[in-house]
Structures are given as C-alpha cells and as structure tokens.
Motif scaffolding. Structure first.
Motif, PDB file in Angstrom:
ATOM      1  N   ARG A  19      -0.529  17.938   3.035  1.00  0.00           N
ATOM      2  CA  ARG A  19      -0.980  18.359   1.696  1.00  0.00           C
ATOM      3  C   ARG A  19       0.187  18.539   0.740  1.00  0.00           C
ATOM      4  NH1 ARG A  19      -6.468  21.705   2.109  1.00  0.00           N
ATOM      5  NH2 ARG A  19      -7.205  20.737   4.024  1.00  0.00           N
ATOM      6  N   THR A  20       1.280  19.069   1.231  1.00  0.00           N
ATOM      7  CA  THR A  20       2.454  19.278   0.380  1.00  0.00           C
ATOM      8  C   THR A  20       2.977  17.952  -0.148  1.00  0.00           C
ATOM      9  OG1 THR A  20       3.065  21.226   1.667  1.00  0.00           O
ATOM     10  CG2 THR A  20       4.793  20.223   0.320  1.00  0.00           C
ATOM     11  N   LEU A  21       3.144  16.980   0.750  1.00  0.00           N
ATOM     12  CA  LEU A  21       3.650  15.680   0.331  1.00  0.00           C
ATOM     13  C   LEU A  21       2.652  14.972  -0.586  1.00  0.00           C
ATOM     14  CD1 LEU A  21       5.946  13.689   0.454  1.00  0.00           C
ATOM     15  CD2 LEU A  21       4.982  12.768   2.564  1.00  0.00           C
ATOM     16  N   ALA A  22       1.367  15.085  -0.281  1.00  0.00           N
ATOM     17  CA  ALA A  22       0.338  14.461  -1.126  1.00  0.00           C
ATOM     18  C   ALA A  22       0.370  15.040  -2.535  1.00  0.00           C
ATOM     19  CB  ALA A  22      -1.038  14.655  -0.504  1.00  0.00           C
ATOM     20  N   GLU A  23       0.549  16.352  -2.646  1.00  0.00           N
ATOM     21  CA  GLU A  23       0.626  16.988  -3.966  1.00  0.00           C
ATOM     22  C   GLU A  23       1.859  16.529  -4.725  1.00  0.00           C
ATOM     23  OE1 GLU A  23       0.422  21.189  -3.244  1.00  0.00           O
ATOM     24  OE2 GLU A  23      -1.693  21.085  -2.644  1.00  0.00           O
ATOM     25  N   ARG A  24       2.976  16.428  -4.040  1.00  0.00           N
ATOM     26  CA  ARG A  24       4.219  16.004  -4.707  1.00  0.00           C
ATOM     27  C   ARG A  24       4.170  14.551  -5.155  1.00  0.00           C
ATOM     28  NH1 ARG A  24       9.287  19.468  -3.399  1.00  0.00           N
ATOM     29  NH2 ARG A  24       8.174  21.364  -2.968  1.00  0.00           N
ATOM     30  N   ILE A  36      -1.438  10.109   3.038  1.00  0.00           N
ATOM     31  CA  ILE A  36      -0.293  10.669   3.773  1.00  0.00           C
ATOM     32  C   ILE A  36      -0.658  10.822   5.243  1.00  0.00           C
ATOM     33  CG2 ILE A  36       1.338  12.582   3.937  1.00  0.00           C
ATOM     34  CD1 ILE A  36       1.535  10.873   1.324  1.00  0.00           C
ATOM     35  N   ALA A  37      -1.880  11.280   5.507  1.00  0.00           N
ATOM     36  CA  ALA A  37      -2.327  11.444   6.894  1.00  0.00           C
ATOM     37  C   ALA A  37      -2.285  10.108   7.628  1.00  0.00           C
ATOM     38  CB  ALA A  37      -3.736  12.032   6.944  1.00  0.00           C
ATOM     39  N   ARG A  38      -2.692   9.031   6.950  1.00  0.00           N
ATOM     40  CA  ARG A  38      -2.647   7.704   7.578  1.00  0.00           C
ATOM     41  C   ARG A  38      -1.208   7.299   7.881  1.00  0.00           C
ATOM     42  NH1 ARG A  38      -5.168   1.969   5.393  1.00  0.00           N
ATOM     43  NH2 ARG A  38      -4.353   0.727   7.107  1.00  0.00           N
ATOM     44  N   ALA A  39      -0.309   7.523   6.923  1.00  0.00           N
ATOM     45  CA  ALA A  39       1.103   7.181   7.139  1.00  0.00           C
ATOM     46  C   ALA A  39       1.654   7.957   8.330  1.00  0.00           C
ATOM     47  CB  ALA A  39       1.913   7.479   5.885  1.00  0.00           C
ATOM     48  N   TYR A  40       1.384   9.258   8.384  1.00  0.00           N
ATOM     49  CA  TYR A  40       1.873  10.082   9.490  1.00  0.00           C
ATOM     50  C   TYR A  40       1.270   9.632  10.811  1.00  0.00           C
ATOM     51  CZ  TYR A  40       4.190  13.607   6.527  1.00  0.00           C
ATOM     52  OH  TYR A  40       5.027  14.269   5.666  1.00  0.00           O
ATOM     53  N   ARG A  41      -0.036   9.333  10.814  1.00  0.00           N
ATOM     54  CA  ARG A  41      -0.703   8.886  12.042  1.00  0.00           C
ATOM     55  C   ARG A  41      -0.042   7.613  12.577  1.00  0.00           C
ATOM     56  NH1 ARG A  41      -5.470   9.736   9.857  1.00  0.00           N
ATOM     57  NH2 ARG A  41      -5.706   7.595   9.177  1.00  0.00           N
ATOM     58  N   PRO A  45       0.822  -1.212   0.000  1.00  0.00           N
ATOM     59  CA  PRO A  45       0.000   0.000   0.000  1.00  0.00           C
ATOM     60  C   PRO A  45       0.860   1.268   0.000  1.00  0.00           C
ATOM     61  CG  PRO A  45      -0.759  -1.536   1.679  1.00  0.00           C
ATOM     62  CD  PRO A  45       0.532  -2.074   1.146  1.00  0.00           C
ATOM     63  N   ILE A  46       0.339   2.320  -0.606  1.00  0.00           N
ATOM     64  CA  ILE A  46       1.095   3.565  -0.753  1.00  0.00           C
ATOM     65  C   ILE A  46       1.465   4.142   0.610  1.00  0.00           C
ATOM     66  CG2 ILE A  46       0.975   5.950  -1.578  1.00  0.00           C
ATOM     67  CD1 ILE A  46      -0.631   4.862  -3.981  1.00  0.00           C
ATOM     68  N   PHE A  47       0.554   4.080   1.586  1.00  0.00           N
ATOM     69  CA  PHE A  47       0.889   4.644   2.898  1.00  0.00           C
ATOM     70  C   PHE A  47       2.073   3.911   3.520  1.00  0.00           C
ATOM     71  CE2 PHE A  47      -1.871   1.272   4.367  1.00  0.00           C
ATOM     72  CZ  PHE A  47      -1.382   0.937   5.617  1.00  0.00           C
ATOM     73  N   GLU A  48       2.180   2.593   3.262  1.00  0.00           N
ATOM     74  CA  GLU A  48       3.321   1.825   3.777  1.00  0.00           C
ATOM     75  C   GLU A  48       4.604   2.236   3.050  1.00  0.00           C
ATOM     76  OE1 GLU A  48       3.707  -0.130   6.288  1.00  0.00           O
ATOM     77  OE2 GLU A  48       1.648  -0.604   6.853  1.00  0.00           O
ATOM     78  N   GLN A  49       4.497   2.526   1.751  1.00  0.00           N
ATOM     79  CA  GLN A  49       5.661   2.974   0.990  1.00  0.00           C
ATOM     80  C   GLN A  49       6.146   4.330   1.500  1.00  0.00           C
ATOM     81  OE1 GLN A  49       5.478   2.514  -3.342  1.00  0.00           O
ATOM     82  NE2 GLN A  49       3.712   1.158  -3.060  1.00  0.00           N
ATOM     83  N   VAL A  50       5.216   5.194   1.870  1.00  0.00           N
ATOM     84  CA  VAL A  50       5.576   6.505   2.431  1.00  0.00           C
ATOM     85  C   VAL A  50       6.291   6.307   3.761  1.00  0.00           C
ATOM     86  CG1 VAL A  50       4.666   8.666   3.380  1.00  0.00           C
ATOM     87  CG2 VAL A  50       3.741   7.759   1.237  1.00  0.00           C
ATOM     88  N   LYS A  51       5.753   5.433   4.611  1.00  0.00           N
ATOM     89  CA  LYS A  51       6.392   5.161   5.900  1.00  0.00           C
ATOM     90  C   LYS A  51       7.800   4.621   5.702  1.00  0.00           C
ATOM     91  CE  LYS A  51       3.956   2.837   8.887  1.00  0.00           C
ATOM     92  NZ  LYS A  51       3.027   1.848   9.465  1.00  0.00           N
TER      93      LYS A  51
END
Length: 160
Positions: A73-78, A86-91, A45-51
């Motif tokens: 929002r900045t990271l999501a846009e990029r 992104i919020a889920r990954a950060y949480r 999953p993308i949130f796991e890739q971000v983590k």
C-alpha cells in the motif's frame, strides 16, 4: 445528470497544463533515499516497471539482500497506482526468488537476489549485442546505431 457529452466539448473542464505520466518516486528506507521511475507513456506494464526498478536498485548497490521493501500500500500510494499492481510485481518477484515474504514482517530482498540480478544484467548485455548485430545485418550503419543510442540516453536523462 452528467453524461459523456458534458465533458467532450467543454474545453474549460481540462486543466491548462496536463501533468506528464512519468513519475520518479523517492522511497525512504532507513537512512537512504531510493528512486523508482514509472513511465505512464511506456508500453511496458507498470508492474514490470516496478520489478525492473527494484532490480535496478539492487544492481546499483542501493539495496542489498536482507533489506525490506516498502509495503504494498505504501508503494502504491507513492507511485499513484493500484495496490493490485504492486502486489502482482511483488508476487512475481517472490516466485523469481528476488524477494522473500516473511509472515507478519513484510517482503525482503532475498539472499539469492544478487545472483538473479547479475544473471539478468548478463542477459541484457547479450540481448543488446544480438540487437546490434541484427541491426547491422539489416543494413543500419554505425552512425544510425549511435544516433539511436544517443536518443535513448537523452530520453533516460530527461526522466532522471
């Protein structure tokens, strides 16, 4: 009226060259540029890739405790993903103790993050060793294992 059949058989609708789903995104911080890779073809999953990307930046020494991570929002846009991803990954990173949230300031790499990453690296090494042992017990020879390793390295090199 547009319905699904309008696009199904219309070859002119789709671009001649479809862009790959793998994204390598530079994040601009203070004076350095950091990279996170997102692979749209991956089953992860993308949130796991971000983590994993953020943990990797810390492990490589490109981020350190106290550094601010990009706003959601900045990271999501990029990365061209939904901000909720992104919020889920950060949480999850906050609940794991990797990030800390400061009201009105944003999210920062926590002081305990280095310990978490080092533990994760040791865990990854142990899992790799167990996987190789399992492969050997299952009948794979060293040449096959080296071939799989070379293929994995080649795929990683293609992504950057």
């Amino acid at each position: 009226m547009l319905d699904g059949s309008t696009f199904k058989n219309n070859d002119n609708f789709w671009p001649a060259k479809i862009q790959p789903l793998t994204k390598i995104v530079p994040l601009y911080y203070n004076t350095s540029t950091l990279m996170i890779t997102i692979d749209g073809h991956s089953p992860v999953p993308i949130f796991e890739q971000v983590k994993s990307g953020l943990r990797g930046l810390l492990a490589k020494g490109l981020m350190k405790p106290g550094d601010q991570v990009p706003a959601i929002r900045t990271l999501a846009e990029r990365l061209l993903v939904n901000p909720n991803t992104i919020a889920r990954a950060y949480r999850e990173l906050i609940s794991e103790g990797f990030l800390e949230s400061r009201r009105g300031e944003g999210n920062f790499v926590s002081g305990k993050a280095r310990l978490n990453v080092n533990g994760s690296l040791e865990q990854a090494k142990q899992r790799l060793q167990e996987s190789v042992q399992f492969a050997r017990r299952s009948g794979l020879n060293w040449k096959d294992i080296q071939s799989i390793n070379a293929k994995s390295r080649g795929e990683e090199d293609e992504r950057g």
